[in-house]
Design an enzyme around this catalytic site. Structure first.
Site, mmCIF file in Angstrom:
data_model
loop_
_atom_site.group_PDB
_atom_site.id
_atom_site.type_symbol
_atom_site.label_atom_id
_atom_site.label_comp_id
_atom_site.label_asym_id
_atom_site.label_seq_id
_atom_site.Cartn_x
_atom_site.Cartn_y
_atom_site.Cartn_z
ATOM 1 N N GLN A 130 0.866 -1.192 0.000
ATOM 2 C CA GLN A 130 0.000 0.000 0.000
ATOM 3 C C GLN A 130 0.897 1.236 0.000
ATOM 4 O O GLN A 130 1.545 1.525 1.007
ATOM 5 C CB GLN A 130 -0.857 -0.053 1.272
ATOM 6 C CG GLN A 130 -1.762 1.117 1.511
ATOM 7 C CD GLN A 130 -2.345 1.057 2.940
ATOM 8 O OE1 GLN A 130 -1.981 0.206 3.742
ATOM 9 N NE2 GLN A 130 -3.217 1.969 3.252
ATOM 10 N N GLY A 131 0.954 1.934 -1.127
ATOM 11 C CA GLY A 131 1.829 3.107 -1.245
ATOM 12 C C GLY A 131 1.067 4.400 -0.985
ATOM 13 O O GLY A 131 0.691 5.102 -1.940
ATOM 14 N N SER A 133 1.760 6.590 2.335
ATOM 15 C CA SER A 133 2.578 7.558 3.081
ATOM 16 C C SER A 133 3.787 8.025 2.278
ATOM 17 O O SER A 133 4.378 7.262 1.504
ATOM 18 C CB SER A 133 3.082 6.936 4.382
ATOM 19 O OG SER A 133 2.008 6.436 5.134
ATOM 20 N N SER A 165 4.894 -1.354 3.870
ATOM 21 C CA SER A 165 5.028 -2.725 4.379
ATOM 22 C C SER A 165 4.944 -3.716 3.216
ATOM 23 O O SER A 165 4.172 -3.511 2.280
ATOM 24 C CB SER A 165 3.905 -3.037 5.366
ATOM 25 O OG SER A 165 3.826 -2.058 6.365
ATOM 26 N N GLU A 248 -10.030 -1.036 7.150
ATOM 27 C CA GLU A 248 -8.874 -1.494 7.923
ATOM 28 C C GLU A 248 -9.145 -1.345 9.422
ATOM 29 O O GLU A 248 -8.861 -2.218 10.217
ATOM 30 C CB GLU A 248 -7.636 -0.700 7.511
ATOM 31 C CG GLU A 248 -6.367 -1.228 8.165
ATOM 32 C CD GLU A 248 -5.096 -0.528 7.683
ATOM 33 O OE1 GLU A 248 -5.202 0.565 7.107
ATOM 34 O OE2 GLU A 248 -4.013 -1.083 7.918
ATOM 35 N N GLU A 376 -3.759 10.271 17.585
ATOM 36 C CA GLU A 376 -4.212 11.669 17.559
ATOM 37 C C GLU A 376 -5.214 11.872 16.421
ATOM 38 O O GLU A 376 -6.225 12.570 16.581
ATOM 39 C CB GLU A 376 -3.014 12.628 17.370
ATOM 40 C CG GLU A 376 -2.102 12.764 18.585
ATOM 41 C CD GLU A 376 -1.209 11.551 18.807
ATOM 42 O OE1 GLU A 376 -1.025 10.755 17.867
ATOM 43 O OE2 GLU A 376 -0.704 11.389 19.931
HETATM 44 C C1 LIG Z 1 4.323 -0.675 11.353
HETATM 45 C C2 LIG Z 1 3.910 0.360 10.345
HETATM 46 C C3 LIG Z 1 3.513 -0.051 9.085
HETATM 47 C C4 LIG Z 1 3.130 0.906 8.134
HETATM 48 N N1 LIG Z 1 2.792 0.483 6.880
HETATM 49 C C5 LIG Z 1 2.441 1.390 5.935
HETATM 50 C C6 LIG Z 1 2.117 0.967 4.603
HETATM 51 O O1 LIG Z 1 2.141 -0.224 4.292
HETATM 52 N N2 LIG Z 1 1.815 1.909 3.683
HETATM 53 C C7 LIG Z 1 1.777 3.231 3.995
HETATM 54 O O2 LIG Z 1 1.430 4.033 3.115
HETATM 55 N N3 LIG Z 1 2.100 3.668 5.230
HETATM 56 C C8 LIG Z 1 2.437 2.782 6.208
HETATM 57 N N4 LIG Z 1 2.770 3.205 7.474
HETATM 58 C C9 LIG Z 1 2.877 4.645 7.725
HETATM 59 C C10 LIG Z 1 1.780 5.196 8.609
HETATM 60 O O3 LIG Z 1 0.559 5.227 7.926
HETATM 61 C C11 LIG Z 1 2.241 6.615 9.056
HETATM 62 O O4 LIG Z 1 3.391 6.434 9.869
HETATM 63 C C12 LIG Z 1 1.171 7.330 9.837
HETATM 64 O O5 LIG Z 1 0.089 7.670 9.012
HETATM 65 C C13 LIG Z 1 1.737 8.619 10.480
HETATM 66 O O6 LIG Z 1 2.383 9.416 9.544
HETATM 67 P P1 LIG Z 1 3.873 9.961 9.810
HETATM 68 O O7 LIG Z 1 4.729 8.811 10.221
HETATM 69 O O8 LIG Z 1 4.276 10.759 8.629
HETATM 70 O O9 LIG Z 1 3.761 10.909 11.094
HETATM 71 P P2 LIG Z 1 3.237 12.417 11.107
HETATM 72 O O10 LIG Z 1 1.990 12.522 10.322
HETATM 73 O O11 LIG Z 1 4.373 13.313 10.745
HETATM 74 O O12 LIG Z 1 2.890 12.597 12.643
HETATM 75 C C14 LIG Z 1 3.887 12.850 13.645
HETATM 76 C C15 LIG Z 1 3.146 13.081 14.960
HETATM 77 O O13 LIG Z 1 2.295 14.247 14.848
HETATM 78 C C16 LIG Z 1 0.959 13.918 15.197
HETATM 79 N N5 LIG Z 1 -0.017 14.654 14.378
HETATM 80 C C17 LIG Z 1 -0.006 14.771 13.028
HETATM 81 N N6 LIG Z 1 -1.082 15.489 12.609
HETATM 82 C C18 LIG Z 1 -1.801 15.786 13.724
HETATM 83 C C19 LIG Z 1 -3.036 16.476 13.966
HETATM 84 N N7 LIG Z 1 -3.750 16.996 12.948
HETATM 85 N N8 LIG Z 1 -3.462 16.599 15.245
HETATM 86 C C20 LIG Z 1 -2.746 16.076 16.284
HETATM 87 N N9 LIG Z 1 -1.567 15.405 16.106
HETATM 88 C C21 LIG Z 1 -1.111 15.256 14.856
HETATM 89 C C22 LIG Z 1 0.837 12.440 14.894
HETATM 90 O O14 LIG Z 1 -0.214 11.838 15.650
HETATM 91 C C23 LIG Z 1 2.209 11.907 15.322
HETATM 92 O O15 LIG Z 1 2.270 11.704 16.714
HETATM 93 C C24 LIG Z 1 3.149 2.298 8.455
HETATM 94 C C25 LIG Z 1 3.551 2.692 9.730
HETATM 95 C C26 LIG Z 1 3.926 1.745 10.672
HETATM 96 C C27 LIG Z 1 4.363 2.196 12.036
#
Ligand SMILES: Cc1cc2nc3c(=O)[nH]c(=O)nc-3n(C[C@H](O)[C@H](O)[C@H](O)COP(=O)(O)OP(=O)(O)OC[C@H]3O[C@@H](n4cnc5c(N)ncnc54)[C@H](O)[C@@H]3O)c2cc1C
Length: 393
Positions: A130-131, A133, A165, A248, A376
């Site tokens: 799933q692409g 992020s 992933s 999901e 969040e």
């Molecule tokens: C084990 C694992 C598997 C994953 N697999 C996939 C996958 O297969 N495909 C894929 O596309 N992605 C995948 N992801 C990515 C995942 O979807 C993102 O990590 C997640 O959506 C958070 O985005 P970010 O890491 O950019 O954090 P950010 O969005 O940068 O967030 C950083 C922090 O800021 C907080 N924050 C952000 N916006 C707000 C708001 N509006 N209000 C309050 N707090 C806020 C967040 O809660 C977090 O604590 C995976 C992640 C993990 C951990």
């Protein structure tokens, strides 16, 4: 729901339970592989497992017969998740294909797409990733910058994804891309299916602290795919991805919940066998019992969602409640149990593989509050859409 299971559903549970008892992969014991393997071998074992599940008639249970499914209901799908968790069976290598892509295609795919891709997912011929992020677009997916431009009847894709992933094993990717620059950022996003062997795709593994390689960066340089690979209308990707994430959040915790009961029982038995007279065993018994009780409450919520989806209702933002409660329960409970188990349980001797099994469960639970939308974000969804509170800053 248990009270309402039909005779056929009870028989289905029995048949599946028996099949699982005698068909788990070789070297698979108590939910884990007994021997150390590299990522490629692990991938091959899990792919073969999913193919066996398909051959035994347990894949695509609630999809229509016309698309390679069995025409059953979400109840059988629910039972499947529970029984696999109960048996400590592998979760497989294609949860994204089975749980997400299949749901999206059933919801928004064309007839041709459904007939081609769903049977291939059921047989585990195509593993999906799933692409969504990107380095600068996670919680706020509308900030994504990977672009697809139409040229000579094809999409030409450029950009980067991260945290993808299973990408190292994947044959296909469900990709979110920007196809036009609209004023409102959520418009102009489209969903495209991309074969992972298309020239111009580079995958780079991200190694985790525990040494495991679960996700990847994926780069797209002039990657060309047919326009027909678009899912839903062009520019409708945001709406379609909303449906994927709700699926999901609403239905994919069944396996993990049932599996966690199994892990709890195992942790208790392993700790008692190691230190039979330990005063900790009483503490552990209490913690395990507490966790089990909370799990049953979460299961009741899951049952309610399944019932509502089957009645044709949209679960929508309420699915966030389950995601939020499960993630925090899982983290708090694994922390409490890990503390009681103590350090020698974490780093067992080589001949005692079973004893260290709780460590990966604990570590994985750390990620629960991040993937599929952080806590969040779930709270934002619940407060704004269910409680009608004002939008935060
Ligand atoms: C084990 C694992 C598997 C994953 N697999 C996939 C996958 O297969 N495909 C894929 O596309 N992605 C995948 N992801 C990515 C995942 O979807 C993102 O990590 C997640 O959506 C958070 O985005 P970010 O890491 O950019 O954090 P950010 O969005 O940068 O967030 C950083 C922090 O800021 C907080 N924050 C952000 N916006 C707000 C708001 N509006 N209000 C309050 N707090 C806020 C967040 O809660 C977090 O604590 C995976 C992640 C993990 C951990």
């Amino acid at each position: 729901m248990d009270f309402l299971l039909t005779k056929g559903q009870l028989e289905f549970r029995h048949r599946l339970r028996q099949w699982l008892q005698s068909n788990l992969p070789a070297d698979w014991r108590n939910g884990h592989l007994k021997r150390a393997v590299d990522d490629a071998e692990r991938g091959a074992i899990l792919r073969a497992w999913e193919h066996e599940v398909f051959k035994a008639g347990f894949a695509g249970l609630h999809w229509p017969l016309a698309y390679g499914g069995h025409g059953l209901t979400l109840v059988e799908h629910f039972i499947y998740g529970e029984e696999c968790g109960r048996a400590g069976a592998p979760e497989g290598i294609n949860p994204i294909g089975r749980e997400l892509v299949a749901g999206v295609l059933l919801h928004a795919g064309t007839e041709v797409q459904k007939k081609h891709y769903l049977p291939r997912i059921a047989a585990c011929e195509d593993v999906w990733c799933q692409g969504f992020s990107e380095p600068q677009a996670g919680s706020d997916l509308t900030a994504l910058t990977t672009r697809a431009v139409e040229r000579d009847g094809k999409w030409v894709i450029n950009g980067q994804k991260i945290w993808t992933s299973y990408a190292q094993h994947a044959d296909m990717c469900l990709l979110l891309v920007r196809t036009s620059a609209e004023k409102k950022k959520s418009q102009g996003i489209s969903m495209i299916m991309v074969p992972m062997n298309t020239p111009g795709i580079t995958r780079r593994g991200i190694q985790q602290l525990d040494g495991v390689w679960d996700f990847n960066e994926v780069f797209f340089d002039d990657v060309t795919v047919p326009i027909e690979n678009t899912v839903g209308a062009v520019g409708e990707g945001w709406r379609v991805s909303g449906a994927v994430l709700a699926i999901e959040r609403a239905t994919t915790r069944l396996y993990r919940q049932a599996r966690y009961v199994h892990e709890l029982q195992h942790a208790y038995r392993a700790a008692c066998a190691r230190r039979p007279s330990s005063e900790n065993s009483d503490l552990l018994k209490q913690a395990v019992t507490q966790a089990y009780s909370q799990l049953l409450v979460l299961r009741a919520l899951n049952v309610r969602f399944v019932g509502r989806i089957m009645a044709g209702e949209q679960v929508g933002p309420e699915a966030s409640i389950l995601k939020l409660c499960w993630s925090h329960f899982h983290q708090e409970s694994t922390s409490a149990i890990a503390e009681i188990l103590g350090e020698d349980h974490w780093f067992p001797k080589d001949d005692d593989l079973d004893c260290g099994r709780f460590l990966p469960v604990y570590l994985h639970s750390r990620a629960e509050t991040i993937f599929a939308g952080t806590s969040e974000i779930q709270k934002d969804i619940i407060s704004e859409r269910l409680l009608e509170m004002p939008r935060g800053r």
